[in-house]
Design a protein around this motif. Structure first.
Motif, PDB file in Angstrom:
ATOM      1  N   MET A   1      22.925 -35.326  -0.887  1.00  0.00           N
ATOM      2  CA  MET A   1      22.336 -34.074  -1.333  1.00  0.00           C
ATOM      3  C   MET A   1      23.478 -33.140  -1.750  1.00  0.00           C
ATOM      4  O   MET A   1      24.416 -32.912  -1.001  1.00  0.00           O
ATOM      5  N   GLY A   2      23.360 -32.605  -2.942  1.00  0.00           N
ATOM      6  CA  GLY A   2      24.397 -31.719  -3.455  1.00  0.00           C
ATOM      7  C   GLY A   2      24.284 -30.319  -2.886  1.00  0.00           C
ATOM      8  O   GLY A   2      23.302 -29.951  -2.239  1.00  0.00           O
ATOM      9  N   MET A   3      25.309 -29.544  -3.133  1.00  0.00           N
ATOM     10  CA  MET A   3      25.343 -28.157  -2.645  1.00  0.00           C
ATOM     11  C   MET A   3      24.196 -27.337  -3.232  1.00  0.00           C
ATOM     12  O   MET A   3      23.590 -26.520  -2.547  1.00  0.00           O
ATOM     13  N   LYS A   4      23.911 -27.571  -4.508  1.00  0.00           N
ATOM     14  CA  LYS A   4      22.834 -26.826  -5.158  1.00  0.00           C
ATOM     15  C   LYS A   4      21.496 -27.139  -4.482  1.00  0.00           C
ATOM     16  O   LYS A   4      20.691 -26.240  -4.231  1.00  0.00           O
ATOM     17  N   ASP A   5      21.252 -28.405  -4.179  1.00  0.00           N
ATOM     18  CA  ASP A   5      20.010 -28.805  -3.515  1.00  0.00           C
ATOM     19  C   ASP A   5      19.907 -28.188  -2.126  1.00  0.00           C
ATOM     20  O   ASP A   5      18.841 -27.728  -1.710  1.00  0.00           O
ATOM     21  N   GLN A   6      21.015 -28.174  -1.398  1.00  0.00           N
ATOM     22  CA  GLN A   6      21.018 -27.599  -0.056  1.00  0.00           C
ATOM     23  C   GLN A   6      20.722 -26.105  -0.119  1.00  0.00           C
ATOM     24  O   GLN A   6      19.953 -25.577   0.687  1.00  0.00           O
ATOM     25  N   PHE A   7      21.346 -25.430  -1.075  1.00  0.00           N
ATOM     26  CA  PHE A   7      21.126 -23.997  -1.224  1.00  0.00           C
ATOM     27  C   PHE A   7      19.664 -23.712  -1.572  1.00  0.00           C
ATOM     28  O   PHE A   7      19.044 -22.811  -1.007  1.00  0.00           O
ATOM     29  N   GLN A   8      19.117 -24.496  -2.489  1.00  0.00           N
ATOM     30  CA  GLN A   8      17.731 -24.298  -2.900  1.00  0.00           C
ATOM     31  C   GLN A   8      16.777 -24.549  -1.733  1.00  0.00           C
ATOM     32  O   GLN A   8      15.824 -23.798  -1.516  1.00  0.00           O
ATOM     33  N   GLU A   9      17.028 -25.586  -0.954  1.00  0.00           N
ATOM     34  CA  GLU A   9      16.182 -25.892   0.203  1.00  0.00           C
ATOM     35  C   GLU A   9      16.242 -24.771   1.234  1.00  0.00           C
ATOM     36  O   GLU A   9      15.223 -24.344   1.782  1.00  0.00           O
ATOM     37  N   LYS A  10      17.442 -24.276   1.508  1.00  0.00           N
ATOM     38  CA  LYS A  10      17.602 -23.187   2.478  1.00  0.00           C
ATOM     39  C   LYS A  10      16.898 -21.927   1.974  1.00  0.00           C
ATOM     40  O   LYS A  10      16.239 -21.214   2.743  1.00  0.00           O
ATOM     41  N   SER A  11      17.006 -21.667   0.698  1.00  0.00           N
ATOM     42  CA  SER A  11      16.359 -20.500   0.107  1.00  0.00           C
ATOM     43  C   SER A  11      14.841 -20.595   0.257  1.00  0.00           C
ATOM     44  O   SER A  11      14.175 -19.603   0.597  1.00  0.00           O
ATOM     45  N   GLU A  12      14.291 -21.765   0.029  1.00  0.00           N
ATOM     46  CA  GLU A  12      12.847 -21.960   0.191  1.00  0.00           C
ATOM     47  C   GLU A  12      12.431 -21.769   1.647  1.00  0.00           C
ATOM     48  O   GLU A  12      11.374 -21.196   1.922  1.00  0.00           O
ATOM     49  N   GLN A  13      13.254 -22.232   2.586  1.00  0.00           N
ATOM     50  CA  GLN A  13      12.949 -22.048   4.006  1.00  0.00           C
ATOM     51  C   GLN A  13      12.906 -20.564   4.347  1.00  0.00           C
ATOM     52  O   GLN A  13      12.015 -20.103   5.069  1.00  0.00           O
ATOM     53  N   TRP A  14      13.877 -19.806   3.848  1.00  0.00           N
ATOM     54  CA  TRP A  14      13.912 -18.367   4.127  1.00  0.00           C
ATOM     55  C   TRP A  14      12.696 -17.663   3.534  1.00  0.00           C
ATOM     56  O   TRP A  14      12.125 -16.759   4.137  1.00  0.00           O
ATOM     57  N   GLN A  15      12.312 -18.073   2.333  1.00  0.00           N
ATOM     58  CA  GLN A  15      11.138 -17.459   1.707  1.00  0.00           C
ATOM     59  C   GLN A  15       9.876 -17.752   2.527  1.00  0.00           C
ATOM     60  O   GLN A  15       9.046 -16.857   2.730  1.00  0.00           O
ATOM     61  N   ASN A  16       9.741 -18.983   2.987  1.00  0.00           N
ATOM     62  CA  ASN A  16       8.576 -19.336   3.806  1.00  0.00           C
ATOM     63  C   ASN A  16       8.559 -18.546   5.107  1.00  0.00           C
ATOM     64  O   ASN A  16       7.506 -18.065   5.541  1.00  0.00           O
ATOM     65  N   GLN A  17       9.724 -18.396   5.735  1.00  0.00           N
ATOM     66  CA  GLN A  17       9.798 -17.616   6.974  1.00  0.00           C
ATOM     67  C   GLN A  17       9.423 -16.158   6.713  1.00  0.00           C
ATOM     68  O   GLN A  17       8.710 -15.536   7.507  1.00  0.00           O
ATOM     69  N   ALA A  18       9.887 -15.615   5.606  1.00  0.00           N
ATOM     70  CA  ALA A  18       9.576 -14.225   5.273  1.00  0.00           C
ATOM     71  C   ALA A  18       8.073 -14.061   5.040  1.00  0.00           C
ATOM     72  O   ALA A  18       7.477 -13.071   5.488  1.00  0.00           O
ATOM     73  N   ARG A  19       7.468 -15.022   4.358  1.00  0.00           N
ATOM     74  CA  ARG A  19       6.020 -14.961   4.138  1.00  0.00           C
ATOM     75  C   ARG A  19       5.257 -15.008   5.463  1.00  0.00           C
ATOM     76  O   ARG A  19       4.299 -14.267   5.660  1.00  0.00           O
ATOM     77  N   GLN A  20       5.687 -15.892   6.357  1.00  0.00           N
ATOM     78  CA  GLN A  20       5.016 -16.013   7.654  1.00  0.00           C
ATOM     79  C   GLN A  20       5.128 -14.718   8.454  1.00  0.00           C
ATOM     80  O   GLN A  20       4.150 -14.252   9.051  1.00  0.00           O
ATOM     81  N   LYS A  21       6.316 -14.130   8.463  1.00  0.00           N
ATOM     82  CA  LYS A  21       6.495 -12.871   9.195  1.00  0.00           C
ATOM     83  C   LYS A  21       5.654 -11.760   8.586  1.00  0.00           C
ATOM     84  O   LYS A  21       5.078 -10.938   9.302  1.00  0.00           O
ATOM     85  N   ALA A  22       5.577 -11.720   7.256  1.00  0.00           N
ATOM     86  CA  ALA A  22       4.764 -10.699   6.596  1.00  0.00           C
ATOM     87  C   ALA A  22       3.291 -10.893   6.931  1.00  0.00           C
ATOM     88  O   ALA A  22       2.571  -9.924   7.189  1.00  0.00           O
ATOM     89  N   ASP A  23       2.843 -12.144   6.946  1.00  0.00           N
ATOM     90  CA  ASP A  23       1.448 -12.421   7.300  1.00  0.00           C
ATOM     91  C   ASP A  23       1.156 -12.005   8.737  1.00  0.00           C
ATOM     92  O   ASP A  23       0.120 -11.412   9.022  1.00  0.00           O
ATOM     93  N   GLN A  24       2.077 -12.311   9.643  1.00  0.00           N
ATOM     94  CA  GLN A  24       1.886 -11.930  11.044  1.00  0.00           C
ATOM     95  C   GLN A  24       1.827 -10.416  11.188  1.00  0.00           C
ATOM     96  O   GLN A  24       0.980  -9.886  11.923  1.00  0.00           O
ATOM     97  N   ALA A  25       2.708  -9.726  10.495  1.00  0.00           N
ATOM     98  CA  ALA A  25       2.717  -8.260  10.573  1.00  0.00           C
ATOM     99  C   ALA A  25       1.414  -7.694  10.023  1.00  0.00           C
ATOM    100  O   ALA A  25       0.839  -6.763  10.595  1.00  0.00           O
ATOM    101  N   ARG A  26       0.946  -8.266   8.927  1.00  0.00           N
ATOM    102  CA  ARG A  26      -0.313  -7.814   8.329  1.00  0.00           C
ATOM    103  C   ARG A  26      -1.470  -8.033   9.292  1.00  0.00           C
ATOM    104  O   ARG A  26      -2.323  -7.153   9.462  1.00  0.00           O
TER     105      ARG A  26
END
Length: 65
Positions: A1-26
């Motif tokens: 897995m290249g650096m770009k793929d790792q960065f993209q995967e980590k970015s998607e994980q952070w976005q999902n976590q942010a969505r979950q936290k926003a949903d919980q807060a709502r």
């Protein structure tokens, strides 16, 4: 897995976590609004409303932990 793929995967994980936290807060904010409406309901005894509120608060605390 290249650096770009790792960065993209980590970015998607952070976005999902942010969505979950926003949903919980709502959901928590909606629950608080519902509680206020229940507090205004004179047909239910005060003691019952307080007991329900305490149970919901305990559940929220257990869920957050």
């Amino acid at each position: 897995m290249g650096m770009k793929d790792q960065f993209q995967e980590k970015s998607e994980q952070w976005q999902n976590q942010a969505r979950q936290k926003a949903d919980q807060a709502r959901e928590q904010m909606q629950g608080r609004g519902r509680r206020r409406e229940e507090d205004m309901n004179p047909s239910q005894p005060q003691r019952d409303r307080e007991r329900e509120r305490e149970q919901e608060d305990r559940f929220d605390q257990d869920f957050d932990a």
